[in-house]
Write a protein that holds these residues in place. Structure first.
Motif, PDB file in Angstrom:
ATOM      1  N   PHE A  76       0.821  -1.205   0.000  1.00  0.00           N
ATOM      2  CA  PHE A  76       0.000   0.000   0.000  1.00  0.00           C
ATOM      3  C   PHE A  76       0.859   1.261   0.000  1.00  0.00           C
ATOM      4  O   PHE A  76       0.523   2.244  -0.670  1.00  0.00           O
ATOM      5  N   LYS A  77       1.962   1.238   0.734  1.00  0.00           N
ATOM      6  CA  LYS A  77       2.842   2.412   0.788  1.00  0.00           C
ATOM      7  C   LYS A  77       3.374   2.775  -0.600  1.00  0.00           C
ATOM      8  O   LYS A  77       3.338   3.926  -1.010  1.00  0.00           O
ATOM      9  N   GLU A  78       3.874   1.786  -1.300  1.00  0.00           N
ATOM     10  CA  GLU A  78       4.408   2.038  -2.642  1.00  0.00           C
ATOM     11  C   GLU A  78       3.297   2.494  -3.589  1.00  0.00           C
ATOM     12  O   GLU A  78       3.493   3.402  -4.401  1.00  0.00           O
ATOM     13  N   TRP A 101       2.018   8.822   7.700  1.00  0.00           N
ATOM     14  CA  TRP A 101       1.742   7.385   7.736  1.00  0.00           C
ATOM     15  C   TRP A 101       1.479   6.946   9.166  1.00  0.00           C
ATOM     16  O   TRP A 101       2.138   7.400  10.101  1.00  0.00           O
ATOM     17  N   ASP A 102       0.535   6.041   9.353  1.00  0.00           N
ATOM     18  CA  ASP A 102       0.332   5.457  10.673  1.00  0.00           C
ATOM     19  C   ASP A 102       1.345   4.325  10.869  1.00  0.00           C
ATOM     20  O   ASP A 102       2.070   3.954   9.943  1.00  0.00           O
ATOM     21  N   ALA A 103       1.410   3.800  12.071  1.00  0.00           N
ATOM     22  CA  ALA A 103       2.419   2.783  12.411  1.00  0.00           C
ATOM     23  C   ALA A 103       2.254   1.500  11.601  1.00  0.00           C
ATOM     24  O   ALA A 103       3.240   0.834  11.277  1.00  0.00           O
ATOM     25  N   GLU A 104       1.021   1.152  11.246  1.00  0.00           N
ATOM     26  CA  GLU A 104       0.773  -0.085  10.504  1.00  0.00           C
ATOM     27  C   GLU A 104       1.011   0.072   9.010  1.00  0.00           C
ATOM     28  O   GLU A 104       1.014  -0.909   8.275  1.00  0.00           O
ATOM     29  N   GLY A 105       1.156   1.302   8.538  1.00  0.00           N
ATOM     30  CA  GLY A 105       1.338   1.534   7.107  1.00  0.00           C
ATOM     31  C   GLY A 105       0.053   1.350   6.316  1.00  0.00           C
ATOM     32  O   GLY A 105       0.085   1.015   5.134  1.00  0.00           O
ATOM     33  N   THR A 106      -1.095   1.590   6.964  1.00  0.00           N
ATOM     34  CA  THR A 106      -2.389   1.415   6.292  1.00  0.00           C
ATOM     35  C   THR A 106      -3.167   2.718   6.152  1.00  0.00           C
ATOM     36  O   THR A 106      -4.273   2.708   5.610  1.00  0.00           O
ATOM     37  N   CYS A 107      -2.609   3.817   6.600  1.00  0.00           N
ATOM     38  CA  CYS A 107      -3.306   5.091   6.523  1.00  0.00           C
ATOM     39  C   CYS A 107      -2.286   6.200   6.286  1.00  0.00           C
ATOM     40  O   CYS A 107      -1.243   6.240   6.950  1.00  0.00           O
ATOM     41  N   ALA A 143      -9.706   3.837  -8.385  1.00  0.00           N
ATOM     42  CA  ALA A 143      -8.458   3.337  -8.969  1.00  0.00           C
ATOM     43  C   ALA A 143      -7.811   2.299  -8.060  1.00  0.00           C
ATOM     44  O   ALA A 143      -7.350   1.253  -8.529  1.00  0.00           O
ATOM     45  N   LEU A 144      -7.792   2.561  -6.756  1.00  0.00           N
ATOM     46  CA  LEU A 144      -7.180   1.600  -5.835  1.00  0.00           C
ATOM     47  C   LEU A 144      -7.980   0.310  -5.742  1.00  0.00           C
ATOM     48  O   LEU A 144      -7.414  -0.768  -5.588  1.00  0.00           O
ATOM     49  N   GLU A 145      -9.291   0.419  -5.869  1.00  0.00           N
ATOM     50  CA  GLU A 145     -10.098  -0.801  -5.844  1.00  0.00           C
ATOM     51  C   GLU A 145      -9.780  -1.693  -7.040  1.00  0.00           C
ATOM     52  O   GLU A 145      -9.805  -2.915  -6.936  1.00  0.00           O
ATOM     53  N   GLN A 175      -6.967  -5.531   1.765  1.00  0.00           N
ATOM     54  CA  GLN A 175      -6.350  -5.944   0.514  1.00  0.00           C
ATOM     55  C   GLN A 175      -7.209  -7.073  -0.030  1.00  0.00           C
ATOM     56  O   GLN A 175      -7.374  -8.107   0.614  1.00  0.00           O
ATOM     57  N   VAL A 176      -7.795  -6.863  -1.187  1.00  0.00           N
ATOM     58  CA  VAL A 176      -8.695  -7.852  -1.768  1.00  0.00           C
ATOM     59  C   VAL A 176      -7.869  -8.834  -2.601  1.00  0.00           C
ATOM     60  O   VAL A 176      -7.111  -8.415  -3.474  1.00  0.00           O
TER      61      VAL A 176
END
Length: 186
Positions: A76-78, A101-107, A143-145, A175-176
């Motif tokens: 997700f970061k990239e 960025w949050d600690a988990e790298g999801t936001c 686009a991300l979906e 992540q689908v």
């Protein structure tokens, strides 16, 4: 012949056919104005702009992948970095940066350096709840979906609301897993 490397957003923006920026800005403004007239409720206009952006985003990702020569992003970061640095430059001609960025790298936050959609725009007092550029949050989400990332995109700061920058928060919901239309063993 060696495969072509990824192209920068500047290079792609310079090589594609464009419409006049003022025409684009004024046309978008006319769409927003018509939605306000038709729907009357600002919240409904926000939803409609987001849905319009989502529909654009699910189609725009194909053009992005075809013209940018970007290889598959690993996480997700990239993906967020490539979207901000190449995607915004490629389609809007503006730079964007990814921060917070949050600690988990999801936001994270995407901060736009400029926003051509708001040239000539002043929101009247009756439209204070309007996210005028909500189409952009829908484009990102759509686009991300299409690259298997379900996200939630919200506006944190908006120059039209008195803030100093345009800032979107992008949160990865899940992540689908990719599904293929056929099985290899059949």
């Amino acid at each position: 012949m060696a495969p072509a490397g990824p192209r920068s957003g500047d290079a792609i923006f310079a090589s594609v056919e464009r419409v006049n920026a003022e025409l684009f800005t004024l046309t978008y403004g006319a769409i927003v104005r018509q939605l306000l007239t038709d729907l009357e409720e600002v919240d409904e206009v926000n939803k409609q702009l987001d849905q319009m952006g989502y529909n654009i985003g699910i189609r725009l990702v194909d053009e992005f992948l075809a013209k940018s020569n970007v290889s598959r992003c690993v996480d997700f970061k990239e993906t967020a970095e490539v979207s901000a640095k190449v995607g915004f430059k490629m389609f809007l001609g503006v730079g964007a940066s990814v921060t917070n960025w949050d600690a988990e790298g999801t936001c994270c936050s995407i901060v736009l350096e400029d926003n051509p959609l708001v040239d000539f725009v002043e929101l009247p007092d009756t439209c204070q709840g309007l996210y005028y550029c909500n189409v952009l949050s829908g484009v990102i989400r759509g686009a991300l979906e299409m690259v298997s990332m379900k996200t939630e995109v919200t506006w944190l700061r908006d120059v039209l609301r008195g803030d100093d920058v345009f800032e979107l928060q992008v949160k990865l919901i899940k992540q689908v897993p990719e599904e293929y239309p056929y099985k290899d063993d059949e």
